[in-house]
Scaffold this active site. Sequence first.
Site, PDB file in Angstrom:
ATOM      1  N   GLY A 234       0.817  -1.203   0.000  1.00  0.00           N
ATOM      2  CA  GLY A 234       0.000   0.000   0.000  1.00  0.00           C
ATOM      3  C   GLY A 234       0.841   1.239   0.000  1.00  0.00           C
ATOM      4  N   GLY A 237       2.334   5.587   4.504  1.00  0.00           N
ATOM      5  CA  GLY A 237       1.514   6.234   5.525  1.00  0.00           C
ATOM      6  C   GLY A 237       0.151   5.623   5.729  1.00  0.00           C
ATOM      7  N   THR A 238      -0.110   4.467   5.105  1.00  0.00           N
ATOM      8  CA  THR A 238      -1.442   3.906   5.239  1.00  0.00           C
ATOM      9  C   THR A 238      -1.553   2.935   6.398  1.00  0.00           C
ATOM     10  OG1 THR A 238      -0.777   2.460   3.450  1.00  0.00           O
ATOM     11  CG2 THR A 238      -2.332   4.184   2.924  1.00  0.00           C
ATOM     12  N   GLU A 458      -7.284  32.421 -11.261  1.00  0.00           N
ATOM     13  CA  GLU A 458      -7.974  31.515 -10.329  1.00  0.00           C
ATOM     14  C   GLU A 458      -9.473  31.476 -10.603  1.00  0.00           C
ATOM     15  OE1 GLU A 458      -6.106  29.639  -8.992  1.00  0.00           O
ATOM     16  OE2 GLU A 458      -4.244  30.784  -8.929  1.00  0.00           O
TER      17      GLU A 458
HETATM   18  C1  NHX Z   1       7.126  32.554  -9.444  1.00  0.00           C
HETATM   19  N1  NHX Z   1       5.095  31.626  -8.619  1.00  0.00           N
HETATM   20  O1  NHX Z   1       7.641  31.441  -9.424  1.00  0.00           O
HETATM   21  C2  NHX Z   1       5.886  32.793  -8.664  1.00  0.00           C
HETATM   22  C3  NHX Z   1       6.210  33.184  -7.272  1.00  0.00           C
HETATM   23  C4  NHX Z   1      -0.444  31.859 -12.242  1.00  0.00           C
HETATM   24  C5  NHX Z   1      -1.378  33.231 -10.457  1.00  0.00           C
HETATM   25  N2  NHX Z   1       7.643  33.528 -10.125  1.00  0.00           N
HETATM   26  O2  NHX Z   1      -1.745  27.660 -11.204  1.00  0.00           O
HETATM   27  O3  NHX Z   1       1.375  30.439  -8.325  1.00  0.00           O
HETATM   28  O4  NHX Z   1       4.282  31.841 -10.679  1.00  0.00           O
HETATM   29  O5  NHX Z   1      -4.048  27.992 -10.101  1.00  0.00           O
HETATM   30  C6  NHX Z   1       3.187  23.423  -7.057  1.00  0.00           C
HETATM   31  C7  NHX Z   1       2.190  24.347  -6.795  1.00  0.00           C
HETATM   32  C8  NHX Z   1       5.426  26.620  -9.816  1.00  0.00           C
HETATM   33  C9  NHX Z   1       4.238  23.760  -7.885  1.00  0.00           C
HETATM   34  C10 NHX Z   1       2.265  25.600  -7.344  1.00  0.00           C
HETATM   35  C11 NHX Z   1       5.359  25.370  -9.272  1.00  0.00           C
HETATM   36  C12 NHX Z   1       3.417  27.204  -8.714  1.00  0.00           C
HETATM   37  C13 NHX Z   1      -0.522  28.567  -9.438  1.00  0.00           C
HETATM   38  C14 NHX Z   1       4.620  28.864 -10.162  1.00  0.00           C
HETATM   39  C15 NHX Z   1      -0.885  30.910  -9.995  1.00  0.00           C
HETATM   40  N3  NHX Z   1      -2.882  28.300  -9.503  1.00  0.00           N
HETATM   41  N4  NHX Z   1       2.450  29.783 -10.112  1.00  0.00           N
HETATM   42  C16 NHX Z   1      -1.768  28.133 -10.131  1.00  0.00           C
HETATM   43  C17 NHX Z   1       1.348  30.047  -9.444  1.00  0.00           C
HETATM   44  C18 NHX Z   1       4.375  31.216  -9.684  1.00  0.00           C
HETATM   45  C19 NHX Z   1       4.476  27.534  -9.552  1.00  0.00           C
HETATM   46  C20 NHX Z   1       4.322  25.017  -8.434  1.00  0.00           C
HETATM   47  C21 NHX Z   1       3.344  25.944  -8.164  1.00  0.00           C
HETATM   48  C22 NHX Z   1      -0.440  32.103 -10.761  1.00  0.00           C
HETATM   49  C23 NHX Z   1       0.062  29.760 -10.131  1.00  0.00           C
HETATM   50  C24 NHX Z   1       3.749  29.869  -9.514  1.00  0.00           C
HETATM   51 ZN    ZN Z   2      -3.547  27.713 -12.174  1.00  0.00          ZN
END
Ligand code: NHX
Ligand code: ZN
Length: 676
Positions: A234, A237-238, A458
């Site tokens: 599994g 953590g399960t 968003e």
């Molecule tokens: C940057 N972050 O890196 C800035 C700080 C498009 C409004 N210059 O899609 O935040 O641009 O719906 C896991 C989770 C990269 C991995 C989030 C890797 C985000 C998130 C880049 C919103 N929401 N993008 C989104 C966002 C960014 C990033 C990630 C991650 C934005 C977007 C991050």
């Molecule tokens: Zn997004």
Amino acid sequence: MGILPNKSNNRNKRPVFGMYWMYILIIACLFGLYYFQDSSQTKSVDWTEFEAAAKNGEISKIEVMPESGVAIGVLTKEGAKKQNLQDDIRGVETEKKIKTTIPSTNKIQDKIDSWNEQLVAEGKPEMSVNYEKGSDLMKLFWYFGPILLMFIFIIYLSRRMSGGPGGGGGGIFNVGKSKARIFDKDNSTDVTFKDVAGLAEAKVEIEEIVEFLKNPQRYTELGAKIPKGALLVGPPGTGKTLLAKAVAGEAGVPFLSLSGSDFVEMFVGVGAARVRDLFKQAKDKAPCIVFIDEIDAVGRARGKNPNMGSNDERENTLNQMLTEMDGFGSNNGVIVLAATNRADMLDKALLRPGRFDRQIYVDLPELSDRVEIFNVHLRRIKTNSHLDVEQLARQTQGFSGADIANVCNEAALIAARNNKQAVDWDDFMAAIDRIVGGLEKRSRVITDDEKFSIATHEAGHATISWMTEYGNPLVKVTIVPRGRALGAAWYAPEARQIIPTQALLDTMCGMLAGRAAEEVFLGKIGTGASDDLEKTTKLARAMVMMYGMSEKLPNINYNDSTGQDYGFTKPYSEETAKLIDDEVIRIINEQYERAKSILREYASQHNQIRDLLVKKEVIYNEDVKAILGPRQWKSRTDEIIEINKKEESNRKAIEAKDSSSSDDSDPGTPPPFNKD
Ligand code: NHX
Ligand code: ZN
């Protein structure tokens, strides 16, 4: 925990004692070497002889050691000849010395001065004098000190390796001993099956194993063979380890616990030796249970091409384990439990009958299991009286038992930070957000312009997921930065057993919606959507290569579930590779266009959501509902809750009926036979 019983303690001590003799031997050898290798020849003479030699100019240098009252004269060539010391050892020119005891130490300098005066008068070179503070012993120390220190260091190291929790089999000279921790009557775990929430089916299986050990004759009388091993499979953590611990707590037999990585050591042959030792130990203690956690560390499928060679050692260990499991008879009361999260990567030989022939699946907890798990962890936590545990379970889709434990703990920490008397709903929500999304970063500076773009992005996610059939139910939308993300739409993903093609397409459409909204409403795009695009592309690729869901390559799966790499050779041709790429691109483009057209259709609603987001920063399901209206499609989670409720009430009704009617008639009696 971790105290070894006397028997193996003795066993571990003996070799250490033997080592002392070895150290002594080595040190003695070094002393011997010192005396043989001293590159000088020294002859002891009496004082008058020494004085004569000095006066004759046969000595070039005098070393005086006042403490031990010894003077050593380094002889010149002629002096050496006179003392019959001219033979060089093995052709190496050596210093020849004479050694004597000084009659009175405090007058020696005067004596040497007078000899020197005489030598100068005769036109011979003076003798140099050198007072040495240390005795012979001091010299020895300087010679051997570093070596001694090294030995002390080695002894210290080997001591430390054998110490520590678990204690067993440590020390560099005990590498071949198994590192199993033993739980028996004296030190048992206090985990019982009551502490294991959910996992109903797995519990039944594992309880049966406890039964095998408690009364084996019940099974053997009927001719059944008792299984030798069971594999707990599994995701992390399960509760695989927890289950095993519960077995230890319930079975009342010794329980040897160790991890697959305990077999791995840099020395050759050690893994196999440890396996042998483990099984020997287990047979001594039978009936007992051996638990090997993370067995994939040794049990991974053996390489196909032997010339790779790098994993030879692991293979030896695995082979030894296979041999041992074959070796012990089925009825001698040793049952091996092993846990892994990658059963598909295990060597097939491990899984065949006679070894780990039973596989017990320990899946991620379902909704009802999560309720149970929450209830177990909430026992320790002081919560607000009207905490809706079911709602908590709904919000933690895809969480493992360990994640839920983490949520509960984090929630309590957050509540304590805010000086609350009890942990309430908001704390749990904050804890879930924290665990899924990372730390909130309110300090990150964001301009109004950026805020507007983030909200547009968003709101795009929110609109599409609301307006597509299989879009995940929205929990909230936020533009508060958290972890690496500037904003996020949070869903309560629905656990589906079978995912229709359309659900995958809708999910992709929802993930592309952020970028689509940027294009439609801002007229420009930014880098932020990288993560969305990555997930979308992976999903599209999986649709084509795993699920056989594309038009041009239907019913084809190029996924390799055995985890063995194809390396550089792909199982398809260049043309197929091109087809795959084309299909992936086509699917993504289609969904992107679809997202844009839905967004254009609901542009005013999207803009309302966006503006609300800019204003409030966090909006919830109800806010979106107020703008876009109730969703047309039924949520599967709601359906499950309905089914669960119905089953529960049915069960209660049956129970009530049973208890009221049990006196009246005996339902167990079969109807009387009708003779024609
Ligand atoms: C940057 N972050 O890196 C800035 C700080 C498009 C409004 N210059 O899609 O935040 O641009 O719906 C896991 C989770 C990269 C991995 C989030 C890797 C985000 C998130 C880049 C919103 N929401 N993008 C989104 C966002 C960014 C990033 C990630 C991650 C934005 C977007 C991050
Ligand atoms: Zn997004």
